[in-house]
Motif scaffolding. Structure first.
Motif, PDB file in Angstrom:
ATOM      1  N   LYS A  33      -0.573   5.027  -2.189  1.00  0.00           N
ATOM      2  CA  LYS A  33       0.524   4.111  -1.897  1.00  0.00           C
ATOM      3  C   LYS A  33       0.405   2.909  -2.815  1.00  0.00           C
ATOM      4  O   LYS A  33      -0.666   2.320  -2.938  1.00  0.00           O
ATOM      5  N   LEU A  34       1.520   2.561  -3.473  1.00  0.00           N
ATOM      6  CA  LEU A  34       1.540   1.418  -4.374  1.00  0.00           C
ATOM      7  C   LEU A  34       1.400   0.134  -3.568  1.00  0.00           C
ATOM      8  O   LEU A  34       2.192  -0.131  -2.658  1.00  0.00           O
ATOM      9  N   VAL A  35       0.378  -0.663  -3.885  1.00  0.00           N
ATOM     10  CA  VAL A  35       0.148  -1.945  -3.228  1.00  0.00           C
ATOM     11  C   VAL A  35      -0.115  -2.988  -4.303  1.00  0.00           C
ATOM     12  O   VAL A  35      -0.464  -2.661  -5.434  1.00  0.00           O
ATOM     13  N   SER A  36       0.060  -4.254  -3.958  1.00  0.00           N
ATOM     14  CA  SER A  36      -0.246  -5.319  -4.904  1.00  0.00           C
ATOM     15  C   SER A  36      -1.742  -5.627  -4.849  1.00  0.00           C
ATOM     16  O   SER A  36      -2.440  -5.258  -3.908  1.00  0.00           O
ATOM     17  N   SER A  83       5.327  -3.261   4.763  1.00  0.00           N
ATOM     18  CA  SER A  83       5.793  -4.289   3.825  1.00  0.00           C
ATOM     19  C   SER A  83       6.124  -5.572   4.589  1.00  0.00           C
ATOM     20  O   SER A  83       6.195  -5.594   5.819  1.00  0.00           O
ATOM     21  N   LEU A  84       6.363  -6.637   3.833  1.00  0.00           N
ATOM     22  CA  LEU A  84       6.696  -7.914   4.457  1.00  0.00           C
ATOM     23  C   LEU A  84       8.051  -7.860   5.162  1.00  0.00           C
ATOM     24  O   LEU A  84       8.235  -8.465   6.214  1.00  0.00           O
ATOM     25  N   GLU A  85       8.994  -7.113   4.592  1.00  0.00           N
ATOM     26  CA  GLU A  85      10.297  -6.966   5.237  1.00  0.00           C
ATOM     27  C   GLU A  85      10.174  -6.201   6.561  1.00  0.00           C
ATOM     28  O   GLU A  85      10.864  -6.513   7.524  1.00  0.00           O
ATOM     29  N   GLN A  86       9.290  -5.204   6.599  1.00  0.00           N
ATOM     30  CA  GLN A  86       9.065  -4.482   7.853  1.00  0.00           C
ATOM     31  C   GLN A  86       8.420  -5.386   8.890  1.00  0.00           C
ATOM     32  O   GLN A  86       8.750  -5.313  10.080  1.00  0.00           O
ATOM     33  N   ILE A 112       6.339  -9.597  -4.030  1.00  0.00           N
ATOM     34  CA  ILE A 112       6.750  -9.545  -2.626  1.00  0.00           C
ATOM     35  C   ILE A 112       7.202  -8.135  -2.254  1.00  0.00           C
ATOM     36  O   ILE A 112       6.979  -7.680  -1.134  1.00  0.00           O
ATOM     37  N   ASP A 113       7.799  -7.426  -3.206  1.00  0.00           N
ATOM     38  CA  ASP A 113       8.268  -6.072  -2.911  1.00  0.00           C
ATOM     39  C   ASP A 113       7.120  -5.086  -2.726  1.00  0.00           C
ATOM     40  O   ASP A 113       7.223  -4.150  -1.943  1.00  0.00           O
ATOM     41  N   THR A 114       6.020  -5.272  -3.460  1.00  0.00           N
ATOM     42  CA  THR A 114       4.898  -4.335  -3.366  1.00  0.00           C
ATOM     43  C   THR A 114       3.778  -4.845  -2.466  1.00  0.00           C
ATOM     44  O   THR A 114       2.811  -4.131  -2.251  1.00  0.00           O
ATOM     45  N   PHE A 115       3.896  -6.068  -1.942  1.00  0.00           N
ATOM     46  CA  PHE A 115       2.855  -6.615  -1.081  1.00  0.00           C
ATOM     47  C   PHE A 115       2.926  -5.916   0.267  1.00  0.00           C
ATOM     48  O   PHE A 115       3.956  -5.917   0.937  1.00  0.00           O
ATOM     49  N   LYS A 116       1.830  -5.306   0.655  1.00  0.00           N
ATOM     50  CA  LYS A 116       1.758  -4.605   1.937  1.00  0.00           C
ATOM     51  C   LYS A 116       0.474  -5.003   2.642  1.00  0.00           C
ATOM     52  O   LYS A 116      -0.540  -5.262   2.010  1.00  0.00           O
ATOM     53  N   LEU A 117       0.545  -5.037   3.954  1.00  0.00           N
ATOM     54  CA  LEU A 117      -0.617  -5.355   4.777  1.00  0.00           C
ATOM     55  C   LEU A 117      -0.901  -4.202   5.720  1.00  0.00           C
ATOM     56  O   LEU A 117       0.015  -3.518   6.172  1.00  0.00           O
TER      57      LEU A 117
END
Length: 173
Positions: A33-36, A83-86, A112-117
């Motif tokens: 999974k693509l992450v920052s 993602s941050l939007e989720q 911000i688009d690829t930043f995931k937690l």
């Protein structure tokens, strides 16, 4: 001679100030999974099984990445990245588009688009509206700040602290 000296000074100052200090980041894939790179702060280094580096430039969603970094964890089903939007849609009631994201008090400025937690890393949320700031109350700009507190040692210690308040001062009669 004067013209040559002026031209050389102009040339060297252009070279000096024209340096590009941009750091070229690789595309980071954690369990495919693509992450920052900032997303990797929530990963325990002891949970990493292998790292594979590919020195090939690639373009993903219109962004040029210099190299690829594939990281595999020991237990891939343990991590549930969102993602941050989720996070905004699932955990808050914010409907506006103007949102500033923070993780553990640090602003998220890039990727911000690829930043995931990891969903398991999230401890709690602090949501602040721009109207809470005195200087911004009369402004037409309205936004929300979402501070995501992760399960770091400091945040867990602060969460478990109990503050006692009373009517009497302790030790004074």
């Amino acid at each position: 001679m004067k013209c040559l000296l002026t031209f050389s000074i102009l040339f060297f100052t252009t070279l000096f100030f024209g340096q590009n200090d941009k750091i070229e980041q690789p595309a980071m894939f954690f369990d495919s999974k693509l992450v920052s790179s900032a997303s990797m702060q929530s990963i325990d280094p002891n949970e990493i099984e292998s790292v594979n580096v590919i020195k090939k430039d690639t373009t993903i969603n219109g962004v040029l990445y210099h190299g690829q970094l594939y990281i595999s964890s020991k237990n891939p089903k343990k991590y549930d990245f969102i993602s941050l939007e989720q996070i905004k849609s699932e955990f808050t009631k914010i409907k506006s588009n103007d949102v500033i994201y923070m993780v553990n008090g640090a602003f998220i400025k890039d990727n911000i688009d690829t930043f995931k937690l990891d969903r398991n890393y999230i401890l709690e949320f602090e949501i602040t509206n721009s109207e809470a700031f005195y200087n911004l109350r009369k402004s037409n700009t309205k936004f929300d700040i979402i501070n995501i507190l992760g399960k770091t040692k400091e945040n867990l210690e602060n969460k478990n602290k109990i503050l006692l308040r009373g009517h009497e001062a302790i030790g004074i009669k």
